[in-house]
Design a protein around this motif. Sequence first.
Motif, mmCIF file in Angstrom:
data_model
loop_
_atom_site.group_PDB
_atom_site.id
_atom_site.type_symbol
_atom_site.label_atom_id
_atom_site.label_comp_id
_atom_site.label_asym_id
_atom_site.label_seq_id
_atom_site.Cartn_x
_atom_site.Cartn_y
_atom_site.Cartn_z
ATOM 1 N N LYS A 56 0.815 -1.221 0.000
ATOM 2 C CA LYS A 56 0.000 0.000 0.000
ATOM 3 C C LYS A 56 0.843 1.263 0.000
ATOM 4 O O LYS A 56 0.530 2.239 -0.698
ATOM 5 N N THR A 57 1.944 1.259 0.762
ATOM 6 C CA THR A 57 2.769 2.451 0.845
ATOM 7 C C THR A 57 3.385 2.828 -0.503
ATOM 8 O O THR A 57 3.700 3.997 -0.740
ATOM 9 N N VAL A 58 3.535 1.858 -1.388
ATOM 10 C CA VAL A 58 4.100 2.145 -2.708
ATOM 11 C C VAL A 58 3.138 2.987 -3.531
ATOM 12 O O VAL A 58 3.497 4.052 -4.050
ATOM 13 N N VAL A 59 1.891 2.530 -3.664
ATOM 14 C CA VAL A 59 0.934 3.242 -4.521
ATOM 15 C C VAL A 59 0.553 4.596 -3.948
ATOM 16 O O VAL A 59 0.102 5.481 -4.688
ATOM 17 N N LYS A 60 0.721 4.778 -2.648
ATOM 18 C CA LYS A 60 0.388 6.063 -2.044
ATOM 19 C C LYS A 60 1.540 7.071 -2.152
ATOM 20 O O LYS A 60 1.374 8.237 -1.787
ATOM 21 N N ASN A 61 2.672 6.617 -2.640
ATOM 22 C CA ASN A 61 3.834 7.498 -2.708
ATOM 23 C C ASN A 61 4.434 7.625 -4.097
ATOM 24 O O ASN A 61 5.547 8.139 -4.243
ATOM 25 N N ILE A 62 3.716 7.140 -5.110
ATOM 26 C CA ILE A 62 4.171 7.325 -6.486
ATOM 27 C C ILE A 62 3.079 8.020 -7.275
ATOM 28 O O ILE A 62 1.902 8.015 -6.890
ATOM 29 N N GLU A 63 3.475 8.625 -8.376
ATOM 30 C CA GLU A 63 2.538 9.325 -9.241
ATOM 31 C C GLU A 63 2.666 8.756 -10.649
ATOM 32 O O GLU A 63 3.770 8.659 -11.183
ATOM 33 N N VAL A 64 1.528 8.362 -11.214
ATOM 34 C CA VAL A 64 1.515 7.794 -12.560
ATOM 35 C C VAL A 64 0.756 8.752 -13.465
ATOM 36 O O VAL A 64 -0.402 9.063 -13.209
ATOM 37 N N TYR A 65 1.396 9.212 -14.513
ATOM 38 C CA TYR A 65 0.760 10.185 -15.399
ATOM 39 C C TYR A 65 1.209 9.929 -16.836
ATOM 40 O O TYR A 65 2.074 9.091 -17.092
ATOM 41 N N GLY A 66 0.596 10.674 -17.767
ATOM 42 C CA GLY A 66 0.946 10.487 -19.183
ATOM 43 C C GLY A 66 0.642 9.064 -19.608
ATOM 44 O O GLY A 66 -0.499 8.615 -19.576
ATOM 45 N N GLU A 67 1.680 8.325 -20.009
ATOM 46 C CA GLU A 67 1.549 6.901 -20.297
ATOM 47 C C GLU A 67 2.639 6.127 -19.555
ATOM 48 O O GLU A 67 3.207 5.163 -20.065
ATOM 49 N N MET A 68 2.906 6.565 -18.330
ATOM 50 C CA MET A 68 3.992 5.997 -17.540
ATOM 51 C C MET A 68 3.644 4.664 -16.886
ATOM 52 O O MET A 68 4.462 4.093 -16.150
ATOM 53 N N HIS A 69 2.421 4.154 -17.114
ATOM 54 C CA HIS A 69 2.062 2.871 -16.505
ATOM 55 C C HIS A 69 2.992 1.751 -16.941
ATOM 56 O O HIS A 69 3.128 0.749 -16.243
ATOM 57 N N ARG A 70 3.625 1.909 -18.107
ATOM 58 C CA ARG A 70 4.567 0.886 -18.582
ATOM 59 C C ARG A 70 5.789 0.771 -17.678
ATOM 60 O O ARG A 70 6.457 -0.251 -17.664
ATOM 61 N N TYR A 71 6.070 1.838 -16.953
ATOM 62 C CA TYR A 71 7.322 1.901 -16.200
ATOM 63 C C TYR A 71 7.103 2.121 -14.712
ATOM 64 O O TYR A 71 7.926 2.739 -14.039
ATOM 65 N N ILE A 72 5.997 1.609 -14.180
ATOM 66 C CA ILE A 72 5.733 1.775 -12.751
ATOM 67 C C ILE A 72 6.861 1.190 -11.888
ATOM 68 O O ILE A 72 7.239 1.801 -10.885
ATOM 69 N N PRO A 73 7.438 0.025 -12.220
ATOM 70 C CA PRO A 73 8.563 -0.444 -11.396
ATOM 71 C C PRO A 73 9.718 0.552 -11.341
ATOM 72 O O PRO A 73 10.375 0.693 -10.302
ATOM 73 N N VAL A 74 9.953 1.253 -12.440
ATOM 74 C CA VAL A 74 11.027 2.255 -12.462
ATOM 75 C C VAL A 74 10.651 3.439 -11.583
ATOM 76 O O VAL A 74 11.475 3.945 -10.805
ATOM 77 N N ILE A 75 9.395 3.881 -11.683
ATOM 78 C CA ILE A 75 8.925 4.988 -10.844
ATOM 79 C C ILE A 75 9.045 4.612 -9.374
ATOM 80 O O ILE A 75 9.472 5.422 -8.541
ATOM 81 N N ALA A 76 8.662 3.368 -9.040
ATOM 82 C CA ALA A 76 8.750 2.908 -7.651
ATOM 83 C C ALA A 76 10.198 2.886 -7.171
ATOM 84 O O ALA A 76 10.501 3.276 -6.037
#
Length: 316
Positions: free
Chosen positions: A162-182
Amino acid sequence: MDISVVVPLYNEVESLPELTSWISRVMDDNNYTYEIILVDDGSKDGSWDMIVKLKESDPFIKAVKFRRNYGKSAALNIGFEAAKGDVVITMDADLQDSPDEIPVLYRRITEDRYDLISGWKAKRYDPLTKTIPTKLFNAATRKMSGIDNLHDFNCGLKAYRKTVVKNIEVYGEMHRYIPVIAKWAGFTKIGEQVVEHRARKYGKTKFGWTRFINGFLDLLSIFFVGKFGKRPMHFFGAMGTLSFFTGIIIAIWMLSEKLYLIAHHLPYRDVTANPLFYIALVAIILGSQLFLTGFVAELVSRNSNDRNNYQIEETI
């Protein structure tokens, strides 16, 4: 609450009854407390009407409807904001992701203490025109991000603490790279789980060739934002300094050469007749512009607060 299942969807009216029933069955069999968050990304095929109907018989369903189509990243971001479960699991609405994978993903987060588990569809039912570019993107992403243990960054089936999704921001078409954002956000315990890939049962894919171009641009963007998002002046300033002083050095060298020739009464040509003069001039101007770009980027990065402002029509 144990699990929040976030499902972004666009024109998937036929698959929704089977998908929600399947998720509920898996949850009940494993005695999980849960919620199903359906994010309708501006569907035009009656998906929202189906969601309203399904909610009447299933109190565990929650849903958000966008006024128009914003894209998968926007839908995931809103779903993450609404999620209340200790573990958040995302999956696509087209039935190509199997809800039967939920228990093992949940255990990988809660028992193995991972921050993020990304699914890997080792055996795919997609055409070569889709799988080959995907492999190239995954290889490039592994190289640039340093996350060497993931084979498929873009798999829709993922599990998060839960703490991961509450502390990252997904925008544009960045869903492909959520592990990188995390990872850039400091969540470094990232693992992989082989999952089943099922052939599409209803409808057709909503993604075309443009997603490969967008994917490449997003990869460059996420690399830049991850490295310099909070300090853009370090990037533009370094390039500006290099360019500016390169131009200055060339100009000084040309001026010194002319003065030397004059002092020794040797023939010389006008500085402006030398192509190096224009190279030095362009380098100095470009360096100054890069400095200004860095300052503007610093101001933007400190004052941008509405990047994820979406028009939500209805919430139930």
